[in-house]
Design a protein around this motif. Sequence first.
Motif, PDB file in Angstrom:
ATOM      1  N   VAL A 195       1.017  -1.029   0.324  1.00  0.00           N
ATOM      2  CA  VAL A 195       0.347  -0.173  -0.609  1.00  0.00           C
ATOM      3  C   VAL A 195       0.826   1.211   0.163  1.00  0.00           C
ATOM      4  CG1 VAL A 195      -2.079   1.390   1.675  1.00  0.00           C
ATOM      5  CG2 VAL A 195      -1.837  -1.390   1.105  1.00  0.00           C
ATOM      6  N   CYS A 196       1.025   2.292  -1.155  1.00  0.00           N
ATOM      7  CA  CYS A 196       1.832   3.644  -1.154  1.00  0.00           C
ATOM      8  C   CYS A 196       1.256   4.389  -2.321  1.00  0.00           C
ATOM      9  CB  CYS A 196       2.980   2.658  -1.303  1.00  0.00           C
ATOM     10  SG  CYS A 196       2.681   1.761  -3.115  1.00  0.00           S
ATOM     11  N   ASP A 197       1.819   5.085  -1.871  1.00  0.00           N
ATOM     12  CA  ASP A 197       1.722   6.289  -3.366  1.00  0.00           C
ATOM     13  C   ASP A 197       2.993   6.360  -4.619  1.00  0.00           C
ATOM     14  OD1 ASP A 197      -0.082   7.123  -1.313  1.00  0.00           O
ATOM     15  OD2 ASP A 197       0.592   9.243  -0.458  1.00  0.00           O
ATOM     16  N   VAL A 198       2.189   6.249  -5.127  1.00  0.00           N
ATOM     17  CA  VAL A 198       3.465   6.077  -6.654  1.00  0.00           C
ATOM     18  C   VAL A 198       3.996   7.389  -7.261  1.00  0.00           C
ATOM     19  CG1 VAL A 198       3.928   5.472  -8.929  1.00  0.00           C
ATOM     20  CG2 VAL A 198       2.311   4.217  -7.516  1.00  0.00           C
ATOM     21  N   LYS A 199       5.019   7.839  -7.595  1.00  0.00           N
ATOM     22  CA  LYS A 199       5.693   9.294  -7.194  1.00  0.00           C
ATOM     23  C   LYS A 199       5.919   9.264  -8.911  1.00  0.00           C
ATOM     24  CE  LYS A 199       6.646   9.575  -2.110  1.00  0.00           C
ATOM     25  NZ  LYS A 199       7.827  10.416  -1.662  1.00  0.00           N
ATOM     26  N   ALA A 200       6.467   8.679  -9.120  1.00  0.00           N
ATOM     27  CA  ALA A 200       7.084   8.534 -10.620  1.00  0.00           C
ATOM     28  C   ALA A 200       7.144   7.190 -11.376  1.00  0.00           C
ATOM     29  CB  ALA A 200       8.383   9.679 -10.591  1.00  0.00           C
ATOM     30  N   VAL A 201       7.617   7.258 -12.216  1.00  0.00           N
ATOM     31  CA  VAL A 201       7.730   5.986 -13.208  1.00  0.00           C
ATOM     32  C   VAL A 201       9.141   6.048 -14.426  1.00  0.00           C
ATOM     33  CG1 VAL A 201       6.125   4.234 -14.173  1.00  0.00           C
ATOM     34  CG2 VAL A 201       5.019   4.810 -12.912  1.00  0.00           C
ATOM     35  N   GLU A 202       9.300   5.037 -14.340  1.00  0.00           N
ATOM     36  CA  GLU A 202      10.052   5.112 -15.627  1.00  0.00           C
ATOM     37  C   GLU A 202      10.355   3.841 -16.356  1.00  0.00           C
ATOM     38  OE1 GLU A 202      15.166   5.341 -17.271  1.00  0.00           O
ATOM     39  OE2 GLU A 202      14.151   4.795 -15.155  1.00  0.00           O
ATOM     40  N   SER A 245       6.505   5.728  -2.252  1.00  0.00           N
ATOM     41  CA  SER A 245       6.584   6.231  -0.781  1.00  0.00           C
ATOM     42  C   SER A 245       6.699   4.693  -0.061  1.00  0.00           C
ATOM     43  CB  SER A 245       4.979   6.646   0.111  1.00  0.00           C
ATOM     44  OG  SER A 245       3.887   5.608  -0.501  1.00  0.00           O
ATOM     45  N   HIS A 246       6.737   3.961  -0.855  1.00  0.00           N
ATOM     46  CA  HIS A 246       6.845   2.190   0.005  1.00  0.00           C
ATOM     47  C   HIS A 246       8.381   1.972  -0.191  1.00  0.00           C
ATOM     48  CE1 HIS A 246       6.719  -1.785   1.753  1.00  0.00           C
ATOM     49  NE2 HIS A 246       7.665  -1.846   0.586  1.00  0.00           N
ATOM     50  N   PRO A 320       1.553  20.782 -12.439  1.00  0.00           N
ATOM     51  CA  PRO A 320       2.747  19.797 -12.519  1.00  0.00           C
ATOM     52  C   PRO A 320       1.366  18.256 -12.080  1.00  0.00           C
ATOM     53  CG  PRO A 320       2.714  21.138 -11.077  1.00  0.00           C
ATOM     54  CD  PRO A 320       2.334  22.138 -12.050  1.00  0.00           C
ATOM     55  N   ALA A 321       2.034  16.993 -12.314  1.00  0.00           N
ATOM     56  CA  ALA A 321       0.369  16.203 -12.438  1.00  0.00           C
ATOM     57  C   ALA A 321       0.635  15.991 -10.705  1.00  0.00           C
ATOM     58  CB  ALA A 321       0.990  14.977 -13.186  1.00  0.00           C
ATOM     59  N   PRO A 322      -0.962  15.463 -10.554  1.00  0.00           N
ATOM     60  CA  PRO A 322      -0.480  15.038  -9.035  1.00  0.00           C
ATOM     61  C   PRO A 322       0.210  13.606  -8.781  1.00  0.00           C
ATOM     62  CG  PRO A 322      -2.761  14.833 -10.027  1.00  0.00           C
ATOM     63  CD  PRO A 322      -1.731  15.826 -10.621  1.00  0.00           C
ATOM     64  N   ARG A 323       0.357  13.281  -7.419  1.00  0.00           N
ATOM     65  CA  ARG A 323       0.746  12.350  -6.843  1.00  0.00           C
ATOM     66  C   ARG A 323      -0.679  11.744  -6.858  1.00  0.00           C
ATOM     67  NH1 ARG A 323       3.777  13.493  -1.878  1.00  0.00           N
ATOM     68  NH2 ARG A 323       4.136  11.456  -1.513  1.00  0.00           N
ATOM     69  N   ALA A 324      -0.136   9.899  -7.225  1.00  0.00           N
ATOM     70  CA  ALA A 324      -1.188   9.206  -7.027  1.00  0.00           C
ATOM     71  C   ALA A 324      -1.028   7.768  -6.426  1.00  0.00           C
ATOM     72  CB  ALA A 324      -1.121   8.233  -8.359  1.00  0.00           C
ATOM     73  N   GLN A 325      -2.083   7.646  -5.740  1.00  0.00           N
ATOM     74  CA  GLN A 325      -2.418   6.458  -4.656  1.00  0.00           C
ATOM     75  C   GLN A 325      -2.669   5.313  -5.396  1.00  0.00           C
ATOM     76  OE1 GLN A 325      -2.982   7.050  -1.567  1.00  0.00           O
ATOM     77  NE2 GLN A 325      -3.020   4.926  -0.316  1.00  0.00           N
ATOM     78  N   ALA A 326      -1.287   4.450  -5.646  1.00  0.00           N
ATOM     79  CA  ALA A 326      -1.723   3.494  -5.870  1.00  0.00           C
ATOM     80  C   ALA A 326      -1.899   2.158  -5.047  1.00  0.00           C
ATOM     81  CB  ALA A 326       0.103   2.890  -6.281  1.00  0.00           C
ATOM     82  N   SER A 327      -2.901   1.656  -4.696  1.00  0.00           N
ATOM     83  CA  SER A 327      -3.583   1.443  -4.498  1.00  0.00           C
ATOM     84  C   SER A 327      -3.812  -0.607  -4.976  1.00  0.00           C
ATOM     85  CB  SER A 327      -4.945   1.202  -2.989  1.00  0.00           C
ATOM     86  OG  SER A 327      -5.892   1.397  -4.293  1.00  0.00           O
ATOM     87  N   GLY A 328      -2.981  -1.154  -4.869  1.00  0.00           N
ATOM     88  CA  GLY A 328      -2.918  -2.381  -5.548  1.00  0.00           C
ATOM     89  C   GLY A 328      -3.820  -3.149  -6.523  1.00  0.00           C
ATOM     90  N   ASP A 329      -4.486  -2.353  -7.286  1.00  0.00           N
ATOM     91  CA  ASP A 329      -5.217  -2.674  -8.148  1.00  0.00           C
ATOM     92  C   ASP A 329      -5.416  -2.214  -9.595  1.00  0.00           C
ATOM     93  OD1 ASP A 329      -7.444  -2.304  -5.891  1.00  0.00           O
ATOM     94  OD2 ASP A 329      -7.362  -1.193  -8.047  1.00  0.00           O
TER      95      ASP A 329
END
Length: 380
Positions: A195-202, A245-246, A320-329
């Motif tokens: 359970v985490c907040d995804v901040k950025a992706v590459e 965030s994890h 800027p894009a908002p931060r996303a809550q990546a709740s596992g699905d």
Amino acid sequence: MKIDLTDTTAGKVNKALVQGRRAIGTPAVGMVLTLVIVTDEENAYDALKAAEEASHEHPSRTLVVIKRVSRSPRDRTASRLDAEVRVGADAGSGETVLLRLHGEVADHADSVVLPLLLPDAPVVVWWPVNAPLDPAKDPLGALAQRRVTDTYSSEQPVRELSARADTYTPGDTDLSWTRITPWRSMLAAALDQVVCDVKAVEVEGEEFNPSCELLAMWLADRLDVPVRRSLSSGPGLTAVRMATSHGAIALDRADGSLATLSIDGQPDRAVALKRRETAELIAEELRRLDPDDTYASALRFGVDRLNASTAPEAAAHEAPAPRAQASGDLAAQDGAAAEEPAKGEPATRPAAAPDAAAEAPTTEAAPQERPPLTKRAKAT
């Protein structure tokens, strides 16, 4: 069993199909759909081989439409239809008809194909190469419930993706999207574990590979975070890295076969992520004949990102894009699609995306027509 017909008609082809079934002792028709392949002579063999392998899972009548180029003005005005009918062991688990169109009849292929469609059965049209810019308005595409193209086969894949978004009609799909199904499934499973907040992706992969672009668009659309597209020597997609965030989450595949899934605080795991053949991709697409709304949403989001990539000066004015809550699905609702093209093929130009830092600006394009999809990862 093969039956060759020269200078024939659609009616004679139908009679040859019935004759062939009776000759091999299977008068009943046990096929579930009609697959129409529109190709040229150069690519017909590979496309037909893939369709025959897919027919073991989806018995179908396969119509291969080959438009022959006339060499002289006289030949261009003369119309002729040559056909090759295959039934039994020569046609996989269905029936195959090769239709070679000469002269003016090549411009009216739908009039030849229409009488040969299975009654009361779905129709799928596949263009392995040289797909029309608007498949749904093509005379053959208008006959189908699903229209399958392959952006990878185009000379300018990024521009082709933009054109696909502009002309998208429910029922359209792309084998470049199908290629990334295992990646989307694996990334969704990885986010299910924390359970985490995804901040950025590459997203890292070959240049000129539309599967890399589509995966980046999908992640940006689903997570609402900056997605950075970087280049590698391949093959195909090589890595996806998430800053959360994890901690770091990475799916790294350097050899095109075996990948390593790394989640901060957990031991690394080896996962099978091989590059699939065209027959597997087609078989996957034939499993679902309903519109792929997830593909449509990612494709439309990506158009604006790609447009922004050609005008760097415009990016400075983006919010800027908002931060996303990546709740596992992340993609539990997503349907089909597979990974990237077979080894040795070219790759795609990167879709310009914001810097991986969470505070970096990004293009946030959410077209007004985007289908109302429930995001599993919500912005905080």
